[in-house]
Design an enzyme around this catalytic site. Structure first.
Site, mmCIF file in Angstrom:
data_model
loop_
_atom_site.group_PDB
_atom_site.id
_atom_site.type_symbol
_atom_site.label_atom_id
_atom_site.label_comp_id
_atom_site.label_asym_id
_atom_site.label_seq_id
_atom_site.Cartn_x
_atom_site.Cartn_y
_atom_site.Cartn_z
ATOM 1 N N LYS A 16 0.816 -1.208 0.000
ATOM 2 C CA LYS A 16 0.000 0.000 0.000
ATOM 3 C C LYS A 16 0.856 1.268 0.000
ATOM 4 O O LYS A 16 0.544 2.242 -0.681
ATOM 5 C CB LYS A 16 -0.947 0.008 1.197
ATOM 6 C CG LYS A 16 -2.029 -1.063 1.143
ATOM 7 C CD LYS A 16 -3.045 -0.909 2.262
ATOM 8 C CE LYS A 16 -3.931 0.296 2.045
ATOM 9 N NZ LYS A 16 -4.722 0.226 0.814
ATOM 10 N N ALA A 31 4.041 1.722 -1.148
ATOM 11 C CA ALA A 31 4.678 1.908 -2.445
ATOM 12 C C ALA A 31 3.647 2.278 -3.508
ATOM 13 O O ALA A 31 3.905 3.135 -4.367
ATOM 14 C CB ALA A 31 5.431 0.649 -2.844
ATOM 15 N N GLU A 70 -0.209 -1.050 7.234
ATOM 16 C CA GLU A 70 0.527 -2.270 6.881
ATOM 17 C C GLU A 70 1.906 -2.297 7.533
ATOM 18 O O GLU A 70 2.659 -3.245 7.332
ATOM 19 C CB GLU A 70 0.640 -2.408 5.356
ATOM 20 C CG GLU A 70 -0.651 -2.869 4.707
ATOM 21 C CD GLU A 70 -0.485 -3.242 3.253
ATOM 22 O OE1 GLU A 70 -1.348 -3.986 2.751
ATOM 23 O OE2 GLU A 70 0.487 -2.798 2.602
ATOM 24 N N ASN A 103 -12.380 2.787 3.460
ATOM 25 C CA ASN A 103 -13.546 2.379 2.685
ATOM 26 C C ASN A 103 -14.722 2.173 3.644
ATOM 27 O O ASN A 103 -14.568 2.286 4.868
ATOM 28 C CB ASN A 103 -13.249 1.135 1.837
ATOM 29 C CG ASN A 103 -12.899 -0.094 2.662
ATOM 30 O OD1 ASN A 103 -13.382 -0.269 3.790
ATOM 31 N ND2 ASN A 103 -12.056 -0.967 2.114
ATOM 32 N N ASP A 105 -20.510 3.579 -5.774
ATOM 33 C CA ASP A 105 -21.409 4.633 -5.286
ATOM 34 C C ASP A 105 -20.673 5.915 -4.910
ATOM 35 O O ASP A 105 -21.273 6.844 -4.366
ATOM 36 C CB ASP A 105 -22.226 4.129 -4.095
ATOM 37 C CG ASP A 105 -23.176 3.010 -4.494
ATOM 38 O OD1 ASP A 105 -23.729 3.083 -5.607
ATOM 39 O OD2 ASP A 105 -23.342 2.061 -3.707
ATOM 40 N N GLY A 121 -7.692 1.809 -4.537
ATOM 41 C CA GLY A 121 -7.828 2.555 -3.286
ATOM 42 C C GLY A 121 -6.591 3.354 -2.959
ATOM 43 O O GLY A 121 -6.681 4.473 -2.436
ATOM 44 N N ASP A 122 -5.426 2.810 -3.277
ATOM 45 C CA ASP A 122 -4.181 3.528 -3.019
ATOM 46 C C ASP A 122 -4.056 4.748 -3.935
ATOM 47 O O ASP A 122 -3.618 5.820 -3.507
ATOM 48 C CB ASP A 122 -2.986 2.589 -3.215
ATOM 49 C CG ASP A 122 -3.005 1.430 -2.234
ATOM 50 O OD1 ASP A 122 -3.417 1.640 -1.084
ATOM 51 O OD2 ASP A 122 -2.630 0.315 -2.626
#
Length: 287
Positions: free
Chosen positions: A45, A47, A139, A180, A203, A232-233
């Site tokens: 995540k 990187a 992480e 999220n 959405d 997401g990242d």
């Protein structure tokens, strides 16, 4: 936007080698699926966010750790090639972090992470400037994230993923938390946090101030999903950069949603992206 100022972003977090098997569907417990395609690619995540920031804004900095192995060397080279400053990435004796990833034909995934060198990340000796935004995830050890928050002189952002109970001082030091919808429900203390951005998949996304919804932006439809792992990242990096570029909350969310939509079209966990100016101009034109 000729006078666009490229914001600075430093990411403190994980660096992994992703070993990905892509199959028609994900297996059930105890089931074996054949016919998959195997590949290795840069991930983690931290990187992923640093590379997304570099591709969007031309520069970023990574603080993390990799092993003294071929995987670590490869990951450092990949980040540097994308425009990430890797001088604050330590080389340690532990094996480079590895993620085992299963992806189905719709881009849904299952992931198992072996942290390895990510367990030795430290911000000791790392200096943060007043104009630097710092982005962390979970992480790496939360104590390291708290150290980064304490050392940050500018804007501190936490992507609270994977979900975990948060050290109270860490939450107090966050200028922004990004999660999220599942993570938002799993971390109840976020309901009273200063500022929280929540993603809702197709959405869209919303921003909450101390539990009150103050802005939202619709999702961007995508028919050709290739991989959802890095989306997401990319969203996190784009949202921080957009907010630091002084966009209002709704416009910043629209920019981040558009970046996330581009990311899922790319099979890589570190997808190719257009410059941030492109997404900002498109967001402004559509509002």
């Amino acid at each position: 936007m000729n006078d666009f100022l490229r914001p600075a972003l430093t990411v403190v977090g994980s660096i992994n080698l992703d070993i990905t098997a892509t199959a028609e569907r994900l297996p059930s417990p105890g089931e074996t699926i054949g016919g998959a395609v195997l590949r290795q690619q840069p991930g983690g995540k931290g990187a992923n966010q640093a590379v997304a920031a570099a591709r969007l804004a031309g520069r970023s900095r990574m603080v993390g750790a990799v092993g003294n192995d071929d995987a670590g060397r490869h990951l450092l080279e990949a980040m540097a090639a994308a425009g990430v400053d890797t001088r604050d990435v330590a080389r340690v004796d532990a094996a480079t972090g590895t993620a085992l990833v299963l992806v189905d034909r719709d881009g849904e995934n299952q992931i198992v992470v072996c942290p390895g060198a990510n367990g030795e990340v430290s911000v000791s000796g790392v200096a943060f400037a007043e104009d630097e935004a710092v982005l962390c995830q979970l992480e790496v050890d939360q104590a390291v994230v708290l150290d980064a928050a304490r050392a940050t002189r500018g804007y501190f952002v936490l992507n609270a993923a994977p979900a975990a109970p948060l050290i109270p001082e860490l939450l107090e030091r966050c200028d922004l938390v990004i999660v999220n919808e599942t993570e938002y429900e799993l971390i109840p203390e976020l309901k009273e946090a200063r500022l929280v951005a929540v993603t809702y998949g197709k959405d869209g996304a919303a921003i909450y101030e101390q539990g009150q919804r103050v802005a939202e932006a619709p999702g961007v439809p995508v028919s050709d999903v290739a991989n959802t792992i890095g989306a997401g990242d990319a969203f996190c990096a784009a949202l921080v950069l957009a907010l630091r570029s002084e966009l209002d909350y709704g416009s910043a969310l629209a920019v981040a949603n558009a970046v996330g939509a581009d990311a899922v079209r790319d099979p890589s966990s570190q997808p190719a992206l257009k410059p941030l100016e492109h997404y900002i101009e498109a967001a402004i034109a559509s509002r």
